[in-house]
Design an enzyme around this catalytic site. Structure first.
Site, PDB file in Angstrom:
ATOM      1  N   HIS A 154      37.951  41.260  24.797  1.00  0.00           N
ATOM      2  CA  HIS A 154      38.924  40.588  23.935  1.00  0.00           C
ATOM      3  C   HIS A 154      38.202  39.695  22.924  1.00  0.00           C
ATOM      4  CE1 HIS A 154      41.774  42.137  26.762  1.00  0.00           C
ATOM      5  NE2 HIS A 154      42.782  41.483  26.255  1.00  0.00           N
ATOM      6  N   ALA A 206      50.127  35.764  28.783  1.00  0.00           N
ATOM      7  CA  ALA A 206      49.181  36.867  28.638  1.00  0.00           C
ATOM      8  C   ALA A 206      48.715  37.007  27.185  1.00  0.00           C
ATOM      9  CB  ALA A 206      49.813  38.151  29.130  1.00  0.00           C
ATOM     10  N   HIS A 207      47.804  37.937  26.989  1.00  0.00           N
ATOM     11  CA  HIS A 207      47.204  38.146  25.667  1.00  0.00           C
ATOM     12  C   HIS A 207      48.225  38.547  24.612  1.00  0.00           C
ATOM     13  CE1 HIS A 207      46.137  42.522  27.101  1.00  0.00           C
ATOM     14  NE2 HIS A 207      47.337  42.165  27.429  1.00  0.00           N
ATOM     15  N   ASN A 208      48.039  38.002  23.429  1.00  0.00           N
ATOM     16  CA  ASN A 208      48.849  38.350  22.265  1.00  0.00           C
ATOM     17  C   ASN A 208      50.311  37.924  22.356  1.00  0.00           C
ATOM     18  OD1 ASN A 208      46.486  40.456  22.358  1.00  0.00           O
ATOM     19  ND2 ASN A 208      47.148  40.349  20.231  1.00  0.00           N
TER      20      ASN A 208
END
Lengths: 323, 323, 323
Positions: free
Chosen positions: B189, B230-232
């Site tokens: 990431h 979480a991501h994004n």
């Protein structure tokens, strides 16, 4: 802070000319004659009638219940005004020029630790690496504080307490008042956390400090990993709180309550002593009767079993003949 | 990395003789003419048609949608090939020989802290004991970073932000591609986390960095303890996320969304501004209408109440006459 | 500890005059002829019959199953007596006068870290700021241990393992025996945690050490943030455990099991290899068949869908004509 300054902070016209000093904010029940309180929820009107508070933030409609000797500060949104004022009564984040921490005999403090001022560690207690302990903290005898635990200011911990790594004791409760524009005004929490003797707390647990007075974990209670304990919660003696459970603000558990893993409660509830709450149960109402509860919303366990059996039966009927 | 090396890393025959340099990997929408992208899910074919990417990892069946000027790198499993390549584009874990952290006026950095390189701390900000701040981090004015918080590389934090103890900002998102043999290939990431002004985050919270671009928490949002972001993910302004809630990858919340305790969402959803999600609700679909939702899968709250009443009634009917 | 002292610690009359030394406590299956064991649950009587234990804590009703060569120590509550004795067999919290940690080539140990005694770090491994690593720990090559991770004594970690910030590996399992008065007697955990190669663990995760032997996370498994892994759990190779999931004590997952976010299992279960457990599922029974499961209690996913459809249909019928 003076009453005059309070009016100024709330953008109110000040009518009283006296320079009266307000020493703190407190709830209606506990406020002294030098403290300020507030009434938002009408269910506390009985407490209002008996309050000793010097002044109370109140809406005009409830103003008539103010007792003699207490000043009514009439505002549109008492809870919001209270929140705005808490900022001015917040305690210092870091004490300076106070006393160095006092450490008892046979205690071990490993490296990379931080000990705040006016803090006291008992005898034969072990503070492992990376632990941070704030100001005005008291920790008793024979405790083990595992690496990287954080203990905020004002926390009180008894004897024979074990706290596992990365647990946080005494962080701010999650309390905000909301403006008409949808902004959230922080309620600064001046209460603390009190942990009694023989308590063990797992890793990655969060225990919030109280708004006023204390969040309390009573003697002999055991708490598993990743548990959330909100502000002003009280957990009775010898309770068992299994992993990933959450207890919302101001909920009170009696002694020997068992909460299974991933269960939770709403706020402002009472849970009877010797109650068992099954894993993954969500308690939304006060439980006056000691029993086993399950489901969401929680019901007695045998009703939950009947409900599950009924749903299963109806599903089979509904799908009879279908592939 | 050159295009040639990319073919080599994917064990593909290299047909193009040019030594074109690929500067980064990015999604189809944001990729520049020096970047590589990929198409796995056909629902992004429209984005593919408009991509500026220099090259795109793609399966043979979608190859015909590649726009002019973009090189198709045909592979069996584009997402897996993408994952394999991310390793080669990962950023350094630790910068060396860069600039020491710059610290503004009246800021306090307590002992046992770590400050990475090229990092900037604003004015009147307090970094308490045991905090670890990575490289290329920016923190604004009047912030409080409580003990043992970890802030990974590249995180950007605005003004008046408070983060409570043992919270982790910017750790890797949970993303893997899977081989035919069932192994999991890590997607490195390279995005970051961006936290806007006036945000407060509780203790033991995890906020993952984005794959590309940023995980964003917008102005004035308040997050309770033990929350997973979480991501994004993007959380709109003035939202309230109560304890033990989880928001899955790429889900976007509008402003003033309230998520009750122990609730959760699936990934890649949109939640309308001013939506309230009751405690313990599991949201599995995009919610376009601002309303109160409950249950799992989430439905409007009044439907949930009717469902619970119906189940209760049918259970009683089914058990009538039984002990 | 001698057998004589064991009788004394349990307030039992000592009949045997020999001063036999007991080296450790163990389960019936693994106990050697120098170890003590216990039988509480009759389902382990077969193990009792084959035990090599020198002595077994046992109630009078099961005493007749004790094999030749093993001493029966007859007590009212074997599990409680076992718990009382574990305290006397606990390992030291901190080793002293042992060997300094050994660190391989090209490894980086940042500041504010703590390394216990008899601990070994492999080559090219990075231990970031604030990490605490206990005694007798072994960490392999090419690992990244992110800031403020805590690794308790005796943990074994393979190669290419990444652990994200504030995760705790090897804290005590949540095990207590209960007295008639409702007090909880801690079971000291002398087992450890073993993490195999290529495992990645997110932030704020708790992995408990085993009572005896090991809690095991096998090769290539990936674990998201805020996950709870209880004592004596085994997770098979290449499994995926999504955020906020909890796995209860002694549950065993086969390889390539997927557990969705906020799911959980009861203790002492087996989950078949290649099983998928949907998000928010609660598994209460052993799953022998690899399939997709959902709901609480968990059922096969298609049955869960039918159940949800049936409830929805019945709710509509029940509310027909109502507003």
């Amino acid at each position: 802070m003076t009453l005059k300054e309070i009016y100024k902070n709330l953008n109110l016209d000040f009518v009283n000319q006296e320079n009266i000093v307000i020493e703190a904010i407190n709830n209606l029940k506990d406020a002294t004659s030098k403290e300020l309180s507030f009434l938002e929820n009408p269910k506390y009107i009985e407490q209002l009638k008996n309050t000793k508070a010097l002044a109370v933030l109140i809406s005009s409609e409830h103003q008539n219940h103010i007792p003699a000797g207490t000043t009514a500060i009439v505002v549109d949104k008492p809870y919001l005004s209270f929140a705005i004022l808490t900022k001015h009564f917040q305690k210092p984040l870091l004490l300076t020029n106070e006393n160095e921490a006092i450490i008892g005999t046979d205690s071990v403090i490993l490296k990379n630790t931080y000990l705040g001022q006016n803090t006291k560690i008992g005898n034969n207690t072990k503070i492992l690496s990376g632990v941070s302990i704030g100001d005005n903290v008291s920790i008793g005898d024979n405790c083990i504080i595992h690496p990287n635990v954080v203990i905020y200011n004002d926390t009180q911990i008894g004897d024979n307490v074990t706290i596992h790594s990365n647990t946080v004791i005494g962080c701010d409760g999650f309390g905000y008042a909301h403006t008409n524009e949808g902004e959230h005004i922080k309620i600064y929490h001046n209460g603390n956390v009190r942990i009694e003797d023989e308590v063990e707390i797992g890793s990655n647990v969060s225990v919030d400090r109280a708004v006023f007075s204390s969040t309390i974990i009573k003697k002999g209670t055991k708490i598993d990993n990743l548990v959330q304990i909100a502000h002003n919660v009280e957990i009775g003696e010898y309770s068992i709180i299994v992993s990933q459970t959450g207890i919302s603000g101001s909920t009170i558990l009696g002694r020997n309550v068992v909460m299974g893993g991933q269960s939770g409660t709403s706020g402002h509830l009472s849970i009877a002593a010797f109650t068992t709450i099954a894993a993954r149960t969500g308690v939304t109402k006060t439980l006056k009767k000691a029993a086993v509860y399950a489901g969401f919303p929680a019901v007695e366990h045998n009703i939950w079993l009947k409900t599950k059996a009924t749903i299963s039966k109806l599903t089979k009927q509904n799908n009879k003949g279908k592939k």
